[in-house]
Motif scaffolding. Structure first.
Motif, PDB file in Angstrom:
ATOM      1  N   THR A  90       0.996  -1.045   0.039  1.00 57.82           N
ATOM      2  CA  THR A  90       0.061  -0.084  -0.051  1.00 57.82           C
ATOM      3  C   THR A  90       0.848   1.157   0.164  1.00 57.82           C
ATOM      4  O   THR A  90       1.887   1.351   0.819  1.00 57.82           O
ATOM      5  CB  THR A  90      -1.161   0.015   1.372  1.00 57.82           C
ATOM      6  N   ASP A  91       0.600   2.150  -0.829  1.00 57.45           N
ATOM      7  CA  ASP A  91       1.582   3.561  -1.132  1.00 57.45           C
ATOM      8  C   ASP A  91       0.481   4.449  -0.275  1.00 57.45           C
ATOM      9  O   ASP A  91      -0.560   4.629  -0.688  1.00 57.45           O
ATOM     10  CB  ASP A  91       1.978   3.760  -2.396  1.00 57.45           C
ATOM     11  N   VAL A  92       1.263   5.435   0.396  1.00 58.24           N
ATOM     12  CA  VAL A  92       0.427   6.523   0.904  1.00 58.24           C
ATOM     13  C   VAL A  92       1.083   7.879   0.653  1.00 58.24           C
ATOM     14  O   VAL A  92       2.484   7.816   0.798  1.00 58.24           O
ATOM     15  CB  VAL A  92      -0.106   6.613   2.243  1.00 58.24           C
ATOM     16  N   THR A  93       0.601   8.751   0.070  1.00 55.09           N
ATOM     17  CA  THR A  93       1.445  10.012  -0.327  1.00 55.09           C
ATOM     18  C   THR A  93       0.891  11.373   0.517  1.00 55.09           C
ATOM     19  O   THR A  93      -0.448  11.302   0.592  1.00 55.09           O
ATOM     20  CB  THR A  93       1.482  10.344  -1.790  1.00 55.09           C
ATOM     21  N   PHE A  94       1.691  12.136   1.292  1.00 54.09           N
ATOM     22  CA  PHE A  94       1.241  13.183   1.970  1.00 54.09           C
ATOM     23  C   PHE A  94       2.350  14.166   1.949  1.00 54.09           C
ATOM     24  O   PHE A  94       3.356  14.020   1.600  1.00 54.09           O
ATOM     25  CB  PHE A  94       0.921  12.620   3.314  1.00 54.09           C
ATOM     26  N   THR A  95       1.737  15.488   2.256  1.00 56.75           N
ATOM     27  CA  THR A  95       2.809  16.607   2.344  1.00 56.75           C
ATOM     28  C   THR A  95       2.983  17.126   3.614  1.00 56.75           C
ATOM     29  O   THR A  95       2.158  16.679   4.645  1.00 56.75           O
ATOM     30  CB  THR A  95       2.377  17.847   1.326  1.00 56.75           C
ATOM     31  N   THR A  96       4.226  17.735   4.098  1.00 56.64           N
ATOM     32  CA  THR A  96       4.481  18.170   5.298  1.00 56.64           C
ATOM     33  C   THR A  96       4.749  19.643   5.244  1.00 56.64           C
ATOM     34  O   THR A  96       5.460  20.170   4.321  1.00 56.64           O
ATOM     35  CB  THR A  96       5.634  17.417   6.061  1.00 56.64           C
ATOM     36  N   SER A  97       4.849  20.436   6.093  1.00 56.76           N
ATOM     37  CA  SER A  97       4.895  21.723   6.273  1.00 56.76           C
ATOM     38  C   SER A  97       5.370  22.270   7.632  1.00 56.76           C
ATOM     39  O   SER A  97       4.900  21.873   8.387  1.00 56.76           O
ATOM     40  CB  SER A  97       3.723  22.575   5.729  1.00 56.76           C
ATOM     41  N   ASP A  98       6.289  23.362   7.419  1.00 61.64           N
ATOM     42  CA  ASP A  98       6.635  23.889   8.910  1.00 61.64           C
ATOM     43  C   ASP A  98       5.697  24.756   9.483  1.00 61.64           C
ATOM     44  O   ASP A  98       5.887  25.394  10.634  1.00 61.64           O
ATOM     45  CB  ASP A  98       8.042  24.435   8.791  1.00 61.64           C
ATOM     46  N   ARG A  99       4.628  25.230   8.783  1.00 58.75           N
ATOM     47  CA  ARG A  99       3.690  25.932   9.214  1.00 58.75           C
ATOM     48  C   ARG A  99       2.358  25.306   9.956  1.00 58.75           C
ATOM     49  O   ARG A  99       1.504  25.902  10.535  1.00 58.75           O
ATOM     50  CB  ARG A  99       3.044  26.665   8.154  1.00 58.75           C
ATOM     51  N   ILE A 100       2.565  23.963   9.904  1.00 56.73           N
ATOM     52  CA  ILE A 100       1.358  23.314  10.668  1.00 56.73           C
ATOM     53  C   ILE A 100       1.965  22.823  12.171  1.00 56.73           C
ATOM     54  O   ILE A 100       2.988  22.468  12.249  1.00 56.73           O
ATOM     55  CB  ILE A 100       1.109  22.064  10.062  1.00 56.73           C
ATOM     56  N   THR A 101       0.966  22.825  12.803  1.00 52.46           N
ATOM     57  CA  THR A 101       1.126  22.584  14.299  1.00 52.46           C
ATOM     58  C   THR A 101       0.719  21.304  14.464  1.00 52.46           C
ATOM     59  O   THR A 101      -0.241  20.744  13.844  1.00 52.46           O
ATOM     60  CB  THR A 101       0.218  23.430  15.261  1.00 52.46           C
ATOM     61  N   ALA A 102       1.645  20.364  15.167  1.00 53.63           N
ATOM     62  CA  ALA A 102       1.275  18.840  15.378  1.00 53.63           C
ATOM     63  C   ALA A 102       0.256  18.600  16.432  1.00 53.63           C
ATOM     64  O   ALA A 102      -0.073  19.372  17.298  1.00 53.63           O
ATOM     65  CB  ALA A 102       2.537  18.381  15.981  1.00 53.63           C
ATOM     66  N   PRO A 103      -0.747  17.759  15.949  1.00 58.31           N
ATOM     67  CA  PRO A 103      -1.764  17.454  16.780  1.00 58.31           C
ATOM     68  C   PRO A 103      -1.540  16.694  18.056  1.00 58.31           C
ATOM     69  O   PRO A 103      -0.274  16.294  18.115  1.00 58.31           O
ATOM     70  CB  PRO A 103      -2.735  16.664  15.844  1.00 58.31           C
ATOM     71  N   PRO A 104      -2.455  16.440  18.983  1.00 68.04           N
ATOM     72  CA  PRO A 104      -1.848  15.598  19.982  1.00 68.04           C
ATOM     73  C   PRO A 104      -1.380  14.134  19.714  1.00 68.04           C
ATOM     74  O   PRO A 104      -2.012  13.853  18.418  1.00 68.04           O
ATOM     75  CB  PRO A 104      -3.329  15.434  21.007  1.00 68.04           C
ATOM     76  N   VAL A 105      -0.721  13.411  20.262  1.00 68.28           N
ATOM     77  CA  VAL A 105      -0.144  12.118  19.975  1.00 68.28           C
ATOM     78  C   VAL A 105      -1.460  11.223  19.898  1.00 68.28           C
ATOM     79  O   VAL A 105      -2.353  11.241  21.128  1.00 68.28           O
ATOM     80  CB  VAL A 105       0.776  11.600  20.967  1.00 68.28           C
ATOM     81  N   PRO A 106      -1.888  10.491  19.099  1.00 73.23           N
ATOM     82  CA  PRO A 106      -3.000   9.531  18.959  1.00 73.23           C
ATOM     83  C   PRO A 106      -2.609   8.204  19.712  1.00 73.23           C
ATOM     84  O   PRO A 106      -1.639   7.805  19.920  1.00 73.23           O
ATOM     85  CB  PRO A 106      -3.090   9.110  17.474  1.00 73.23           C
ATOM     86  N   GLU A 107      -3.838   7.901  20.223  1.00 69.56           N
ATOM     87  CA  GLU A 107      -3.628   6.373  21.251  1.00 69.56           C
ATOM     88  C   GLU A 107      -3.305   5.365  20.192  1.00 69.56           C
ATOM     89  O   GLU A 107      -3.656   5.093  19.258  1.00 69.56           O
ATOM     90  CB  GLU A 107      -4.973   6.245  21.913  1.00 69.56           C
ATOM     91  N   THR A 108      -2.092   4.585  20.807  1.00 69.17           N
ATOM     92  CA  THR A 108      -1.617   3.769  19.480  1.00 69.17           C
ATOM     93  C   THR A 108      -1.868   2.150  20.600  1.00 69.17           C
ATOM     94  O   THR A 108      -2.142   2.260  21.773  1.00 69.17           O
ATOM     95  CB  THR A 108      -0.169   3.693  19.477  1.00 69.17           C
TER      96      THR A 108
END
Length: 494
Positions: free
Chosen positions: A367-385
């Protein structure tokens, strides 16, 4: 299928799970339509538990089947696990299925191995009626040998107490076959040396039994450069390869009838092609992992982009980027998984490839997943794993469990850079975590009988490595760490 290259020869990996024990193998098609099969068994120190799999057999024209001696995480001489000879039946089942898929008979097969692998070649050849057996420095009294020299292997094969009746049984499985002159028409090629410290106890007392075989050939090497058991095979590799080359061409290196040109370029390969497809490590019946986040159109923070999804039926999801292994995310009982990259991402577009892996090592489609990252985005809370790293943090958890007992890698064992597997046992734990230099590498569940197994994916740098192993239970209680130290080889060796 999962092809790989060994010095230019395409090698296909698979798992035959039709027997009581899944058997992992590698296979290379014959060259020029050669109608022969060489089956290779591994010695005790074989990298990744595959013997002679570093290209040394690459010039053979035969089909080659390498069988891995790793069952429930340990070596078995391809015979038994906890006294259960279901391992033998699973191994011979694989050999017969490959032989039948190729349209061959036992007369078209050569069994090959050194040390532990030599014992297996001799045992399977005599017991199951194969024509050609090449055994370099085998052990003929297996039970007492593993009890005294490799007790960890002995416990794995015979049980924790290594009962004396089982030791005696393994001591006689080969000598009884020789005494009964099983498979008298076999062509036997045995290599040994007086400089081998095992010669006086493992070979010399049984030469009389071997000499009863009319086609017994003894390569007795007295080279002054041989300084011990491991050097005998190395010094005799050229003549061994010469024998193998003759055998796969249908020529027995003795006076008498010989057969030349043992080739059929137009032979129907549908049988072996079907078998390899059916037993490939990649199987369609295991669903590819589903990625629920992130989305292509939803930019992610550099230091907080988390991958989440579902992979029912799997125990872990393997995560790669540009052919480089990133991590292995455990899959919870409900099929959910989650992973966050600790060191963060660079700015821009990223494509990550994932596949699911089940308990037996079967892999799903990718399975391939493509996404973009930016230094202008604030990290959300860590999801429960499904498996918080704090479960393996002994500094912040109650330490109530005993340290886990590692089985493999053995202390100081030399391993290849890829495919390293950790096994062991732990009472009262539900998960095992693995740390190196304070960083969590991954984790695995603990089976109901206390055993655990974790495949460390990706490549390790050459040199010594120390890994801490920590047990944890559902209550968040953790054990003190156990440590495993091993070496990763910088050069290939058979």
């Amino acid at each position: 299928m999962s092809p790989s290259a060994a010095k230019g020869r395409t090698v296909i990996s698979g798992i035959d799970a039709s027997g009581a024990y899944p058997v992992e193998y590698r296979f290379a098609h014959a060259r020029g339509g050669n109608r022969h099969l060489t089956v290779v068994f591994a010695n005790i120190d074989a990298p990744d538990d595959y013997g002679w799999a570093t290209g040394v057999l690459d010039n053979l024209r035969s089909n080659i089947l390498w069988i891995r001696d790793r069952f429930d995480g340990g070596n078995t001489y391809y015979l038994c696990r906890d006294g259960d000879f279901g391992v033998e039946q699973s191994v011979i089942g694989l050999v017969r299925r490959v032989m039948n898929a190729l349209g061959l008979t036992p007369a078209d097969v050569t069994l090959w191995g050194s040390s532990k692998g030599g014992s297996a070649a001799l045992y399977f050849g005599l017991r199951h009626g194969f024509r050609n057996i090449v055994a370099s420095v085998p052990q003929l009294r297996i039970g007492s040998f593993v009890r005294d020299m490799y007790p960890r292997t002995g416990r794995h094969m015979l049980g924790e107490t290594m009962p004396e009746d089982m030791v005696r049984r393994l001591d006689t499985v080969l000598t009884d076959l020789l005494a009964s002159e099983a498979n008298p028409a076999a062509h036997l090629y045995l290599v040994s040396s007086p400089q081998d410290e095992q010669f006086a106890t493992q070979i010399e007392p049984y030469l009389g039994l071997l000499q009863r075989y009319p086609n017994f050939n003894f390569l007795y090497s007295e080279s002054p450069h041989i300084t011990g058991h491991g050097k005998v095979t190395q010094r005799n590799t050229p003549p061994l390869l010469g024998i193998a080359g003759l055998l796969v061409e249908g020529i027995s290196p003795r006076l008498g009838f010989t057969r030349h040109g043992y080739e059929e370029p137009d032979a129907d390969r549908s049988g072996i092609t079907g078998f390899l497809a059916a037993t490939s490590v990649v199987q369609d019946w295991l669903a590819a992992p589903v990625v629920t986040a992130p989305s292509l159109h939803d930019p992610q923070p550099l230091n907080g982009a988390a991958l989440t999804g579902r992979a029912p039926g799997a125990v872990r999801v393997s995560i790669w980027q540009n052919g480089v292994y990133l991590a292995s995310a455990p899959v919870g009982p409900d099929g959910d998984w989650a992973w966050r990259r600790e060191e963060g991402w660079s700015t821009g577009e990223h494509t990550v490839r994932l596949f699911a892996v089940d308990r037996n090592g079967i892999q799903s489609a990718r399975t391939d997943v493509t996404f973009t990252t930016s230094d202008r985005i604030t990290a959300p809370p860590v999801p429960e794993t499904t498996e918080p790293e704090r479960d393996f943090d002994t500094a912040g958890a109650r330490v109530t469990l005993l340290p886990p007992l590692p089985h493999t890698p053995e202390p100081g064992q030399q391993l290849l850079a890829a495919g390293i597997r950790f096994t062991g046992a732990s009472n009262g734990a539900t998960r095992i975590g693995f740390r190196r230099n304070g960083t969590l590498l991954g984790s695995c569940p603990v089976a109901h009988d206390g055993r655990w197994l974790w495949n460390a994916e990706g490549e390790w740098a050459p040199g010594p490595h120390t890994v801490e192993i920590v047990a944890a239970n559902e209550a968040g209680e953790a054990s003190p760490p156990a440590t495993v130290t091993f070496d990763v080889m910088s050069l290939s060796a058979h």
